[in-house]
Scaffold this active site. Structure first.
Site, short mmCIF file in Angstrom:
data_model
loop_
_atom_site.label_atom_id
_atom_site.label_comp_id
_atom_site.label_asym_id
_atom_site.label_seq_id
_atom_site.Cartn_x
_atom_site.Cartn_y
_atom_site.Cartn_z
N VAL A 184 4.89 -1.89 -4.27
CA VAL A 184 5.43 -2.25 -5.59
C VAL A 184 6.56 -1.32 -6.01
CG1 VAL A 184 4.81 -2.31 -8.06
CG2 VAL A 184 3.30 -3.37 -6.38
N THR A 189 -4.72 1.43 -7.74
CA THR A 189 -5.84 1.39 -8.68
C THR A 189 -7.06 0.88 -7.89
OG1 THR A 189 -4.85 -0.72 -9.36
CG2 THR A 189 -4.63 1.12 -10.88
N CYS A 216 -5.19 -6.73 -3.87
CA CYS A 216 -5.15 -7.37 -5.19
C CYS A 216 -6.28 -8.38 -5.42
CB CYS A 216 -3.80 -8.06 -5.39
SG CYS A 216 -2.43 -6.91 -5.42
N ARG A 253 -4.54 -3.76 4.49
CA ARG A 253 -5.62 -3.29 3.62
C ARG A 253 -6.66 -4.39 3.40
NH1 ARG A 253 -2.13 -0.79 -1.26
NH2 ARG A 253 -0.76 -2.50 -0.70
N1 LIG Z 1 0.94 -4.79 -3.06
C1 LIG Z 1 1.06 -5.85 -3.84
O1 LIG Z 1 1.42 -6.95 -3.39
C2 LIG Z 1 0.78 -5.76 -5.33
C3 LIG Z 1 1.07 -6.86 -6.15
C4 LIG Z 1 0.83 -6.77 -7.53
C5 LIG Z 1 0.26 -5.62 -8.05
N2 LIG Z 1 -0.06 -4.56 -7.24
C6 LIG Z 1 -0.64 -3.36 -7.86
O2 LIG Z 1 0.35 -2.33 -7.90
C7 LIG Z 1 -0.25 -1.04 -7.71
C8 LIG Z 1 0.39 -0.35 -6.51
O3 LIG Z 1 0.12 -1.14 -5.36
P1 LIG Z 1 0.89 -0.92 -3.97
O4 LIG Z 1 0.49 -2.05 -3.11
O5 LIG Z 1 2.31 -0.65 -4.21
O6 LIG Z 1 0.18 0.43 -3.48
P2 LIG Z 1 0.64 1.35 -2.25
O7 LIG Z 1 -0.60 2.00 -1.76
O8 LIG Z 1 1.50 0.58 -1.32
O9 LIG Z 1 1.57 2.44 -2.92
C9 LIG Z 1 1.12 3.33 -3.88
C10 LIG Z 1 1.76 4.69 -3.64
O10 LIG Z 1 1.38 5.56 -4.72
C11 LIG Z 1 1.27 6.86 -4.19
N3 LIG Z 1 0.54 7.69 -5.16
C12 LIG Z 1 -0.80 7.78 -5.38
N4 LIG Z 1 -1.04 8.62 -6.41
C13 LIG Z 1 0.16 9.05 -6.85
C14 LIG Z 1 0.57 9.92 -7.88
N5 LIG Z 1 -0.33 10.49 -8.70
N6 LIG Z 1 1.88 10.17 -8.03
C15 LIG Z 1 2.80 9.58 -7.24
N7 LIG Z 1 2.47 8.74 -6.24
C16 LIG Z 1 1.17 8.47 -6.06
C17 LIG Z 1 0.60 6.67 -2.85
O11 LIG Z 1 0.85 7.77 -1.99
C18 LIG Z 1 1.29 5.38 -2.36
O12 LIG Z 1 2.42 5.68 -1.56
C19 LIG Z 1 -1.75 -1.30 -7.58
O13 LIG Z 1 -2.35 -1.20 -8.83
C20 LIG Z 1 -1.80 -2.75 -7.09
O14 LIG Z 1 -3.03 -3.36 -7.39
C21 LIG Z 1 0.20 -4.61 -5.89
#
Ligand SMILES: NC(=O)c1ccc[n+]([C@@H]2O[C@H](COP(=O)([O-])OP(=O)(O)OC[C@H]3O[C@@H](n4cnc5c(N)ncnc54)[C@H](O)[C@@H]3O)[C@@H](O)[C@H]2O)c1
Length: 452
Positions: free
Chosen positions: A27, A101, A276, A344
């Site tokens: 994201v 999350t 998700c 994942r």
């Molecule tokens: N992947 C999707 O398609 C998608 C779609 C909609 C919503 N979301 C939501 O968006 C959020 C992020 O998802 P994602 O898929 O991008 O996750 P991701 O795991 O790909 O990326 C998250 C990043 O955050 C970093 N991180 C963790 N704690 C941190 C902190 N305190 N400070 C800075 N960086 C930190 C991690 O190292 C990781 O690189 C989640 O809540 C997810 O449910 C994801």
């Protein structure tokens, strides 16, 4: 008129601000690049130092590879800065939170990373800064962030703006992407909404629906994914019924989809995975539990989703016994959906766990599999036997000692090879969880389709 946030709005209008994106994953990273290429001063923060190093060297994920040129150029010119730490600035800071999350357990709360990121932002904050949460969060999380802001001596909506604008991205969706998906947003105050609108102009043309409370936006996000999970589980249960009836579930769905109202087709598979769809509905269950309520539809949908890999394995096992074949299976497709590298919570690995527990000889194949990420896959999928065998390809040689090919995800790049394996009878049994292969009477392989 709140002069503090009004000044921030004026600064954002002239791009005299710093946007700090926390969490550079699926994201956060594309968002960071988009804002950078639209002329904002940006800082990307991720506490994974290896990821920061990887980005700085221009080593991007396959899904990010289209950004490589612009990322390298922007890093080189200093327009794109990534680090493990936030930073102070005299200019207004807009913190966009895109951290994971997780599903809440006894030892971990879903907001653990959101709290860390907001804390890191607030430690360097000053009046006029704004926080936008994009992570999918449990009901009540935005309110907790408001308390964090106030515990630092600031007034939410006056000194510091707070918004929640849940990301809705659907990886590999050909039609809907970051730029054209409308978004829902909660904002603590009118000026923060104007600030958010100005920023999202460069993301989705400010297609934002402002809702009245943070709780509404929080429930909207989880409910959207609950809707998908319930429908996926409904169609998967229908597939099991069709298996027993000896009819093809796709014939049923194609016919039902001619109804122009009140019906939406969903298609069967080995279960919804990823970060998700199987996760966000659990946030609604948590809310219900805290209020002493049940949410039985969701409980049932989650339990059907968990059962699907087991159902696939039961079907494969029965077929192999019936045909007097060896308990040897190749699982093809380890990502949670076709054409992506994200592994994942993948149904393919759940099938692997089930097959190994039952003593099968198992090999895995996915063109997106990266050996260097094996340990990550093991943790993310709770893999019980981490010594898995990965095939380098699906060549005749690689597959010759196996009796069943279980196709969990049909990656486009495998389309021709999978057809060829079936047409030329290269393996005795093919179990197709997504039903993309068409029956071919000239093949000596047995093709079994989930729900067909
Ligand atoms: N992947 C999707 O398609 C998608 C779609 C909609 C919503 N979301 C939501 O968006 C959020 C992020 O998802 P994602 O898929 O991008 O996750 P991701 O795991 O790909 O990326 C998250 C990043 O955050 C970093 N991180 C963790 N704690 C941190 C902190 N305190 N400070 C800075 N960086 C930190 C991690 O190292 C990781 O690189 C989640 O809540 C997810 O449910 C994801």
């Amino acid at each position: 008129m709140n002069l503090i946030l009004k000044k921030t709005l004026d600064d954002v209008l002239s791009k005299n601000c710093v946007i700090q994106v926390f969490g550079l994953g699926y994201v956060g990273f594309p968002l960071l690049v988009k804002l950078c290429t639209n002329g904002f001063h940006v800082l990307g923060i991720d506490n994974d130092s290896k990821k920061i190093e990887r980005i700085q060297n221009g080593e991007l994920l396959e899904s990010e590879s289209h950004l490589k040129e612009i990322v390298l150029k922007s890093i080189h010119s200093g327009d794109l800065v990534v680090d493990t730490q936030s930073a102070k600035s005299e200019k207004p800071r807009i913190g966009i939170i895109c951290v994971p999350t997780p599903i809440p357990t006894k030892s971990i709360q879903s907001d653990i990373f959101v709290k860390d990121a907001v804390k890191a932002f607030l430690e360097m904050a000053k009046k006029g800064d704004v926080i936008i949460l994009e992570s999918s969060i449990e009901v009540g999380t935005t309110s907790k962030m408001k308390s964090m802001i106030e515990s630092m001596g600031y007034k939410e909506g006056e000194d510091i703006g707070l918004c929640f604008c849940p990301e809705r991205i659907d990886p590999k969706n050909e039609k809907w992407n970051l730029e054209n998906i409308p978004r829902v947003i909660y904002c603590s105050d009118d000026l923060s909404f104007k600030i958010a609108k100005e920023i999202y102009q460069y993301i989705n043309n400010s297609n934002l629906l402002r809702v009245k409370s943070a709780e509404i936006a929080e429930v909207v996000k989880s409910f959207e994914n609950a809707f998908r999970l319930v429908n996926i589980s409904l169609v998967n249960e229908l597939a099991i019924l069709c298996d027993k009836l000896g009819i093809n579930v796709r014939d049923v769905l194609d016919a039902a989809a001619t109804k122009p109202f009140g019906f939406l087709p969903f298609y069967p598979g080995a279960g919804a995975g990823g970060h998700c769809i199987p996760k966000d509905p659990r946030f609604l269950l948590e809310s219900a539990k805290k209020l002493g309520l049940e949410f039985k539809t969701l409980e049932n949908a989650l339990s059907i989703n968990i059962q699907m890999p087991k159902y696939v394995v039961d079907s494969i096992e029965s077929l192999l016994i019936e045909k007097k074949l060896k308990k040897s299976v190749i699982i093809c497709g380890l990502s949670y959906k076709p054409d992506i590298e994200d592994m994942r919570d993948s149904p393919g690995f759940k099938i692997y766990n089930e097959l190994t527990e039952r003593g099968f000889q198992v090999a895995l194949y996915d063109p997106f599999f990266k050996n260097e990420l094996s340990q990550k896959y093991v943790i993310e999928n709770n893999i019980k036997d981490p010594d898995f065998k990965i095939l380098p390809n699906l060549s005749d040689d690689s597959i010759s000692s196996y009796d069943c090919l279980c196709i969990v995800q049909h990656h486009s790049k495998l389309k021709d090879r999978l057809k060829e394996i079936y047409k030329n009878s290269k393996i005795p049994i093919i179990y197709d969880c997504q039903g993309n292969l068409r029956f071919d009477p000239s093949s000596n392989s047995t093709l079994k389709i989930l729900g067909g």
